[in-house]
Design an enzyme around this catalytic site. Structure first.
Site, PDB file in Angstrom:
ATOM      1  N   HIS A   1     -20.462 -13.685  -3.186  1.00 60.99           N
ATOM      2  CA  HIS A   1     -20.398 -12.587  -2.967  1.00 60.99           C
ATOM      3  C   HIS A   1     -21.161 -11.927  -3.420  1.00 60.99           C
ATOM      4  O   HIS A   1     -22.228 -12.363  -3.122  1.00 60.99           O
ATOM      5  CB  HIS A   1     -19.219 -12.511  -4.707  1.00 60.99           C
ATOM      6  CG  HIS A   1     -18.344 -12.937  -4.798  1.00 60.99           C
ATOM      7  ND1 HIS A   1     -18.082 -14.281  -5.332  1.00 60.99           N
ATOM      8  CD2 HIS A   1     -16.926 -12.909  -4.530  1.00 60.99           C
ATOM      9  CE1 HIS A   1     -17.330 -14.760  -5.679  1.00 60.99           C
ATOM     10  NE2 HIS A   1     -16.020 -13.561  -5.546  1.00 60.99           N
TER      11      HIS A   1
ATOM     12  N   HIS B   1     -24.236 -14.546 -12.591  1.00 61.24           N
ATOM     13  CA  HIS B   1     -24.993 -14.238 -11.895  1.00 61.24           C
ATOM     14  C   HIS B   1     -25.582 -12.874 -12.003  1.00 61.24           C
ATOM     15  O   HIS B   1     -26.794 -12.320 -11.588  1.00 61.24           O
ATOM     16  CB  HIS B   1     -24.322 -14.127 -10.225  1.00 61.24           C
ATOM     17  CG  HIS B   1     -25.596 -14.547  -9.470  1.00 61.24           C
ATOM     18  ND1 HIS B   1     -25.294 -14.418  -8.253  1.00 61.24           N
ATOM     19  CD2 HIS B   1     -26.879 -14.710  -9.463  1.00 61.24           C
ATOM     20  CE1 HIS B   1     -25.841 -15.288  -7.211  1.00 61.24           C
ATOM     21  NE2 HIS B   1     -26.761 -15.057  -8.536  1.00 61.24           N
TER      22      HIS B   1
ATOM     23  N   ASP C   1     -25.224 -19.286  -5.515  1.00 63.94           N
ATOM     24  CA  ASP C   1     -24.617 -18.812  -7.440  1.00 63.94           C
ATOM     25  C   ASP C   1     -23.482 -20.586  -6.319  1.00 63.94           C
ATOM     26  O   ASP C   1     -23.093 -19.998  -5.192  1.00 63.94           O
ATOM     27  CB  ASP C   1     -24.157 -17.700  -6.517  1.00 63.94           C
ATOM     28  CG  ASP C   1     -22.396 -17.642  -8.090  1.00 63.94           C
ATOM     29  OD1 ASP C   1     -21.876 -18.279  -8.487  1.00 63.94           O
ATOM     30  OD2 ASP C   1     -22.043 -16.155  -8.329  1.00 63.94           O
TER      31      ASP C   1
ATOM     32  N   ASP D   1     -22.666  -9.599  -5.113  1.00 64.39           N
ATOM     33  CA  ASP D   1     -23.213  -8.615  -6.049  1.00 64.39           C
ATOM     34  C   ASP D   1     -24.248  -7.584  -5.485  1.00 64.39           C
ATOM     35  O   ASP D   1     -24.819  -7.222  -6.286  1.00 64.39           O
ATOM     36  CB  ASP D   1     -24.254 -10.439  -6.220  1.00 64.39           C
ATOM     37  CG  ASP D   1     -23.083 -11.167  -7.090  1.00 64.39           C
ATOM     38  OD1 ASP D   1     -22.587 -10.807  -7.108  1.00 64.39           O
ATOM     39  OD2 ASP D   1     -24.093 -12.371  -7.190  1.00 64.39           O
TER      40      ASP D   1
ATOM     41  N   HIS E   1     -22.190  -9.089 -13.459  1.00 67.40           N
ATOM     42  CA  HIS E   1     -22.235 -10.062 -12.202  1.00 67.40           C
ATOM     43  C   HIS E   1     -22.375  -9.525 -10.905  1.00 67.40           C
ATOM     44  O   HIS E   1     -22.898 -10.435 -10.342  1.00 67.40           O
ATOM     45  CB  HIS E   1     -21.934 -11.605 -13.060  1.00 67.40           C
ATOM     46  CG  HIS E   1     -20.251 -11.556 -12.575  1.00 67.40           C
ATOM     47  ND1 HIS E   1     -19.943 -12.484 -12.200  1.00 67.40           N
ATOM     48  CD2 HIS E   1     -19.572 -10.871 -12.151  1.00 67.40           C
ATOM     49  CE1 HIS E   1     -18.375 -12.090 -11.728  1.00 67.40           C
ATOM     50  NE2 HIS E   1     -18.141 -11.624 -12.200  1.00 67.40           N
TER      51      HIS E   1
ATOM     52  N   ASP F   1     -23.832 -17.130  -2.210  1.00 68.09           N
ATOM     53  CA  ASP F   1     -23.282 -16.278  -2.783  1.00 68.09           C
ATOM     54  C   ASP F   1     -21.341 -16.234  -1.703  1.00 68.09           C
ATOM     55  O   ASP F   1     -21.540 -15.824  -1.027  1.00 68.09           O
ATOM     56  CB  ASP F   1     -23.360 -15.435  -3.607  1.00 68.09           C
ATOM     57  CG  ASP F   1     -22.931 -14.988  -4.803  1.00 68.09           C
ATOM     58  OD1 ASP F   1     -21.734 -15.293  -4.882  1.00 68.09           O
ATOM     59  OD2 ASP F   1     -23.463 -14.686  -5.428  1.00 68.09           O
TER      60      ASP F   1
ATOM     61  N   GLU G   1     -23.126 -19.629 -12.698  1.00 64.89           N
ATOM     62  CA  GLU G   1     -22.264 -19.831 -12.467  1.00 64.89           C
ATOM     63  C   GLU G   1     -20.858 -20.873 -12.359  1.00 64.89           C
ATOM     64  O   GLU G   1     -20.401 -21.095 -12.256  1.00 64.89           O
ATOM     65  CB  GLU G   1     -21.373 -18.407 -11.232  1.00 64.89           C
ATOM     66  CG  GLU G   1     -21.949 -16.902 -11.168  1.00 64.89           C
ATOM     67  CD  GLU G   1     -21.413 -16.387 -11.787  1.00 64.89           C
ATOM     68  OE1 GLU G   1     -20.281 -16.863 -12.885  1.00 64.89           O
ATOM     69  OE2 GLU G   1     -21.591 -15.575 -12.137  1.00 64.89           O
TER      70      GLU G   1
ATOM     71  N   ASP H   1     -20.362 -20.824  -6.894  1.00 63.92           N
ATOM     72  CA  ASP H   1     -19.361 -20.108  -5.077  1.00 63.92           C
ATOM     73  C   ASP H   1     -19.533 -20.655  -4.481  1.00 63.92           C
ATOM     74  O   ASP H   1     -18.530 -20.055  -3.965  1.00 63.92           O
ATOM     75  CB  ASP H   1     -18.920 -19.225  -6.429  1.00 63.92           C
ATOM     76  CG  ASP H   1     -19.215 -17.675  -6.131  1.00 63.92           C
ATOM     77  OD1 ASP H   1     -20.095 -17.920  -5.264  1.00 63.92           O
ATOM     78  OD2 ASP H   1     -18.929 -17.138  -6.878  1.00 63.92           O
TER      79      ASP H   1
END
Length: 342
Positions: free
Chosen positions: A163, A138, A266, A165, A178, A161, A311, A268
């Site tokens: 996260h 990412h 992303d 980031d 990332h 996401d 990702e 994830d």
């Protein structure tokens, strides 16, 4: 190496037959895209923004599982530009100030790759094409968003996401790039202090009001403070539980109303039950239908002009897990590009 080379399906699996019917819906077409609708595809096999091998196989696997054919079934003219060449980091690459060099791993390499990505997405968007970027990790989001903002400065960014980031080099505990693209885009980081990132000065910064997060559930303490201080709209998984994914999307569109939209997805963000082969999997993510509804809703606004899918890491799971993750990512792209059940 063998587990990267998963076989593409000779016939559709149950999941594909039931949930991946490539059926183009009658949805509004963005006024800022040219007709006939054209999708410029870029593969960015980036692996140096994080520590796990395998993200560089993501673009290859998405193509192998039928990306082009499915986009064409949806009525898109596809311009697949292949994968950009990525040189590995070198010992003599320029490095930032010694106090930050260990906090920005492969800084120069990641910055130069993002520069190339920014140029490609800017060109595609300037031509009136939909820009579809296949990652890779990412960190490349810094390049795609910068390129889109340069072409369409009013764009709203939906960052999907687990996260945030938005770590800065000073605050990062890992130094993995990332985890920093949003910090660079919002200019929490001064690009000229980091070799390979000078080009970012020529692009518009991402204003907090242009950004909405969806799916957060693993946010560092320092990131929490940044998000609150900047007033960035964040929908965590608690908000998804509270409002439902439809309510989250309604609130997202209320904030970004009237803007062209870019979605940086992303994998994830999706619960690892459905997308296990990714580097920073976190339990409690989006369900299969929540993950799809999100991009269906964005597509349905008639304002989506660009998309990242990142990702996907076919180097981390078993063959069946890799296959499931690639299929999930491809199905999400289909939904974003107009596929519907009816």
């Amino acid at each position: 190496m063998k587990k990267y080379l998963i076989n593409s399906p000779s016939s559709r699996s149950y999941t594909q037959r039931v949930f991946r019917q490539v059926h183009p819906a009658d949805i509004p077409f963005p006024s800022f895209l040219k007709s006939p609708k054209t999708c410029s595809v870029f593969g960015v096999p980036m692996v140096y923004g994080q520590p796990n091998h395998g993200t560089d196989y993501g673009p290859q696997m998405l193509r192998k599982f039928g990306l082009r054919g499915e986009l064409e079934e949806l009525g898109w003219t596809v311009r697949d530009n292949g994968d950009i060449a990525i040189d590995p980091p070198h010992e003599n690459d320029p490095k930032p100030d010694s106090l930050l060099s260990g906090k920005t791993k492969n800084c120069y390499n990641v910055g130069k790759v993002c520069q190339a990505v920014h140029e490609l997405t800017f060109y595609a968007a300037s031509e009136g094409n939909f820009a579809l970027t296949l990652g890779g990790d990412h960190s490349i989001g810094a390049g795609t968003v910068a390129g889109i903002l340069k072409a369409r400065p009013n764009t709203g960014v939906i960052w999907v996401d687990a996260h945030a980031d938005i770590n800065t080099p000073e605050l990062s505990t890992s130094g993995n790039m990332h985890g920093m693209p949003v910090a660079f885009l919002t200019r929490l980081v001064e690009p000229t202090l980091f070799p390979g990132w000078d080009w970012l000065e020529s692009t518009p910064p991402l204003h907090p009001a242009q950004l909405v997060y969806i799916g957060l559930r693993d946010v560092d303490p320092a990131e929490r403070k940044i998000l609150k201080d900047l007033g960035i709209t964040c929908f965590t998984m608690q908000h998804v539980d509270r409002y439902g994914i439809a309510g989250v999307m309604e609130r997202t569109f209320d904030q970004l109303y009237g803007r062209p939209l870019h979605c940086s997805y992303d994998i994830d963000a999706v619960d690892p039950l459905h997308a296990p082969s990714t580097g920073t999997a976190v339990r409690g993510g989006l369900t299969f239908r929540e993950a799809h509804y999100l991009v269906e809703a964005v597509s349905g606004t008639g304002q989506l002009g660009s998309l990242d899918m990142v990702e996907v890491n076919p180097g981390l799971g078993s063959e069946s897990e890799n296959k499931e993750t690639v299929e999930m990512a491809l199905a999400l792209i289909d939904s974003a590009m107009g596929s519907r059940i009816l």
